[in-house]
Write a protein that holds these residues in place. Structure first.
Motif, short mmCIF file in Angstrom:
data_model
loop_
_atom_site.label_atom_id
_atom_site.label_comp_id
_atom_site.label_asym_id
_atom_site.label_seq_id
_atom_site.Cartn_x
_atom_site.Cartn_y
_atom_site.Cartn_z
N ALA A 68 0.83 -1.20 0.00
CA ALA A 68 0.00 0.00 0.00
C ALA A 68 0.87 1.26 0.00
N ASP A 69 1.95 1.23 0.74
CA ASP A 69 2.82 2.41 0.82
C ASP A 69 3.58 2.61 -0.48
N ILE A 70 4.00 1.53 -1.12
CA ILE A 70 4.69 1.67 -2.41
C ILE A 70 3.70 2.14 -3.48
N LYS A 71 2.46 1.64 -3.39
CA LYS A 71 1.43 2.11 -4.34
C LYS A 71 1.21 3.61 -4.19
N ALA A 72 1.27 4.10 -2.95
CA ALA A 72 1.09 5.54 -2.74
C ALA A 72 2.20 6.33 -3.42
N ILE A 73 3.42 5.82 -3.36
CA ILE A 73 4.54 6.48 -4.05
C ILE A 73 4.31 6.42 -5.55
N PHE A 74 3.84 5.27 -6.03
CA PHE A 74 3.57 5.10 -7.45
C PHE A 74 2.52 6.11 -7.94
N TYR A 75 1.44 6.23 -7.20
CA TYR A 75 0.37 7.15 -7.63
C TYR A 75 0.84 8.60 -7.63
N THR A 76 1.71 8.95 -6.69
CA THR A 76 2.25 10.31 -6.67
C THR A 76 3.02 10.59 -7.96
N CYS A 77 3.86 9.64 -8.35
CA CYS A 77 4.64 9.78 -9.58
C CYS A 77 3.72 9.88 -10.80
N ARG A 78 2.71 9.02 -10.83
CA ARG A 78 1.85 9.00 -12.01
C ARG A 78 1.02 10.28 -12.13
N ARG A 79 0.57 10.80 -10.98
CA ARG A 79 -0.18 12.05 -11.01
C ARG A 79 0.67 13.20 -11.54
N GLU A 88 9.42 7.01 -14.35
CA GLU A 88 9.71 6.82 -12.93
C GLU A 88 8.64 5.96 -12.28
N SER A 89 7.39 6.15 -12.70
CA SER A 89 6.29 5.33 -12.17
C SER A 89 6.55 3.85 -12.46
N TYR A 90 7.07 3.58 -13.67
CA TYR A 90 7.30 2.17 -14.03
C TYR A 90 8.45 1.57 -13.22
N PHE A 92 -3.30 -6.61 -8.45
CA PHE A 92 -3.04 -5.22 -8.84
C PHE A 92 -1.68 -5.11 -9.52
N VAL A 93 -0.66 -5.74 -8.93
CA VAL A 93 0.69 -5.66 -9.49
C VAL A 93 0.73 -6.29 -10.87
N GLN A 94 0.05 -7.42 -11.05
CA GLN A 94 0.03 -8.07 -12.36
C GLN A 94 -0.64 -7.18 -13.41
N GLU A 95 -1.74 -6.56 -13.01
CA GLU A 95 -2.46 -5.70 -13.97
C GLU A 95 -1.66 -4.45 -14.33
N ILE A 96 -1.12 -3.79 -13.31
CA ILE A 96 -0.43 -2.53 -13.57
C ILE A 96 0.88 -2.75 -14.34
N SER A 97 1.52 -3.91 -14.13
CA SER A 97 2.77 -4.17 -14.84
C SER A 97 2.54 -4.43 -16.32
N HIS A 98 1.29 -4.76 -16.69
CA HIS A 98 0.97 -4.98 -18.10
C HIS A 98 0.13 -3.85 -18.68
N ASP A 99 0.02 -2.76 -17.95
CA ASP A 99 -0.73 -1.61 -18.44
C ASP A 99 -0.07 -1.07 -19.70
N LEU A 100 -0.86 -0.83 -20.76
CA LEU A 100 -0.32 -0.35 -22.03
C LEU A 100 0.35 1.01 -21.89
#
Length: 449
Positions: A130-141, A147-149, A164-172
């Motif tokens: 959850a905490d790493i996802k929060a860092i990820f969302y900050t980068c993506r916003r 950097e998000s990848y 979630f990790v499987q889906e986001i890692s294959h996001d186009l």
């Protein structure tokens, strides 16, 4: 034993831990520390202390467990560990929320994500993710898709089974970034610092570590990258690095295990032998001569002779013997007194016959050897007590000399020589009243005669 001072919140005095193993893996360093009851695990990232946790066991699949299994592990004592910690300053243990803030102040977002994965055995994976996802969302916003990848890749390392990790890692949206890693594009060496470090050549990694002031990691990297044999230039460069980084005592601690695993490192072995001689360490000096069958050069011979002249030989008889075997044949004229000193030390442990057999291979032609052979010949002969006592005296065996002179005085009461010797021996033993008494007896005897 290296001690670690760990400051604990709400505790007035720091905890004093005995340092155990240290492991280096990727950008991470772990150190075990022990108090009277517990094992503590101290976490470092790029040589920066993060926090400490009390531990009994780690998950087998956790990143921290991987550090111990796949990393370079050093036992104590080792100067690499002491360079990581400041012995004068307590390390500050902090809690998980404080850890996240500290990581945010000192490291990139990708590095923050990697740091959180270190604590999988101690913080629920759900919380870490959850905490790493929060860092990820900050980068993506912020629109920082590459950097998000890099953070997605850290989530894959932590929780590849997560939907979630499987889906986001294959996001186009990350297709181009994903392709860059699959094809190992050269641009990654500038865009992803962790990737660059992992895939850099030996020299490139050295430059990277030094540019980030990670000297300890650099040295670990250089040691791990050493080839089975070293040229003269490679040896000189490596030893220059060691000398620039460590004090002589730490240089020895670092190089001892290295030459044990790499016996072909002749110049490193020679350097270590010099250090032992400089520090007057007779046991290690003899050990290195015996293990590697080295023939010391002239300067080392002179240093070894000087060391033997200074030390108490009684503490290291076997080591002294090994060094004398090398030194005496080369420097017979300037080191003859060492034989006498060695015989003197042997008297503490051996009988005369054993001493003769011990000395014979070393210096059969020396005056000291001839003297002790003569002492053995006249031992028990009452007609040669004075000569035997003089022999004992020459080897500083004062009690045995006293016995001979006292017996000679009783057998030859009209001779002044045993009285003179008794006065001399007692004076050497700082027994001045007895010495003066025998001096008076000698004077009285000479007056009567």
């Amino acid at each position: 034993m290296t001690m670690i001072h760990l400051s604990i919140p709400k505790q007035k005095q720091p905890l004093h831990l005995k340092a155990g193993r240290a492991a280096f893996f990727e950008q991470t360093q772990l150190i075990e520390g022990y108090d009277d009851e517990n094992c503590w695990l101290l976490f470092f990232f790029k040589q920066t202390f993060l926090t400490a946790v009390k531990t009994k066991k780690m998950k087998r699949t956790s990143y921290a467990s991987r550090v111990w299994k796949e990393g370079l592990v050093y036992d104590q004592p080792n100067p690499l560990l002491t360079r990581l910690i400041d012995a004068e300053k307590p390390l500050q243990k902090i809690n998980y929320p404080q850890l996240k803030k500290k990581a945010a102040r000192h490291f990139t977002r990708q590095e923050q994500s990697r740091i959180l994965t270190l604590f999988e055995s101690f913080i629920p994976k759900k919380q870490l993710l959850a905490d790493i996802k929060a860092i990820f969302y900050t980068c993506r916003r912020e629109g920082k898709m590459f950097e998000s990848y890099t953070i997605v890749r850290e989530m894959v390392r932590l929780a590849p089974e997560s939907r979630f990790v499987q889906e986001i890692s294959h996001d186009l949206a990350f297709a181009s970034a994903s392709e860059a890693y699959e094809t190992q594009e050269a641009s990654l060496f500038k865009r992803d610092r962790l990737y660059a470090e992992e895939h850099a050549s030996m020299e490139e990694k050295s430059r990277l570590l030094l540019n980030e002031n990670r000297e300890v990691e650099h040295l670990v990297h250089r040691i791990n990258s050493l080839p089975p044999s070293l040229s003269a230039e490679e040896s000189a460069a490596f030893l220059h690095l060691v000398k620039d980084t460590f004090e002589p005592e730490d240089q020895m601690s670092l190089l001892e295990p290295l030459i044990s695993s790499r016996p072909s490192y002749d110049q490193v072995t020679d350097f270590l032998f010099d250090r032992y001689l400089d520090q007057r360490l007779v046991e290690p000096s003899a050990g290195i001569v015996q293990r590697f069958d080295i023939q010391p050069h002239s300067d080392q011979m002179a240093s070894a002779a000087a060391m033997l002249d200074e030390i108490d030989m009684r503490q290291s008889l076997d080591a002294v013997h090994i060094l004398l075997e090398k030194v005496l044949p080369v420097l017979p004229e300037s080191t003859g007194h060492l034989v006498e000193k060695y015989i003197e030390a042997l008297f503490e442990k051996m009988e005369m016959e054993e001493i003769i057999e011990r000395i014979r291979p070393l210096s059969e032609q020396s005056p000291s050897f001839e003297k002790i052979v003569r002492m053995k010949e006249i031992s028990g002969d009452l007609d040669h007590l004075l000569e035997l006592g003089e022999g004992y005296y020459s080897f500083h065996q004062l009690d045995q000399a006293l016995e001979c002179f006292q017996m000679e005085m009783e057998l030859q009461p009209d001779r002044p020589e045993p009285l003179q010797w008794l006065a001399k021996v007692y004076q050497d033993k700082q027994m001045l009243e007895e010495s003066k008494a025998y001096q008076r007896l000698c004077v009285d005897l000479q007056k009567r005669s």
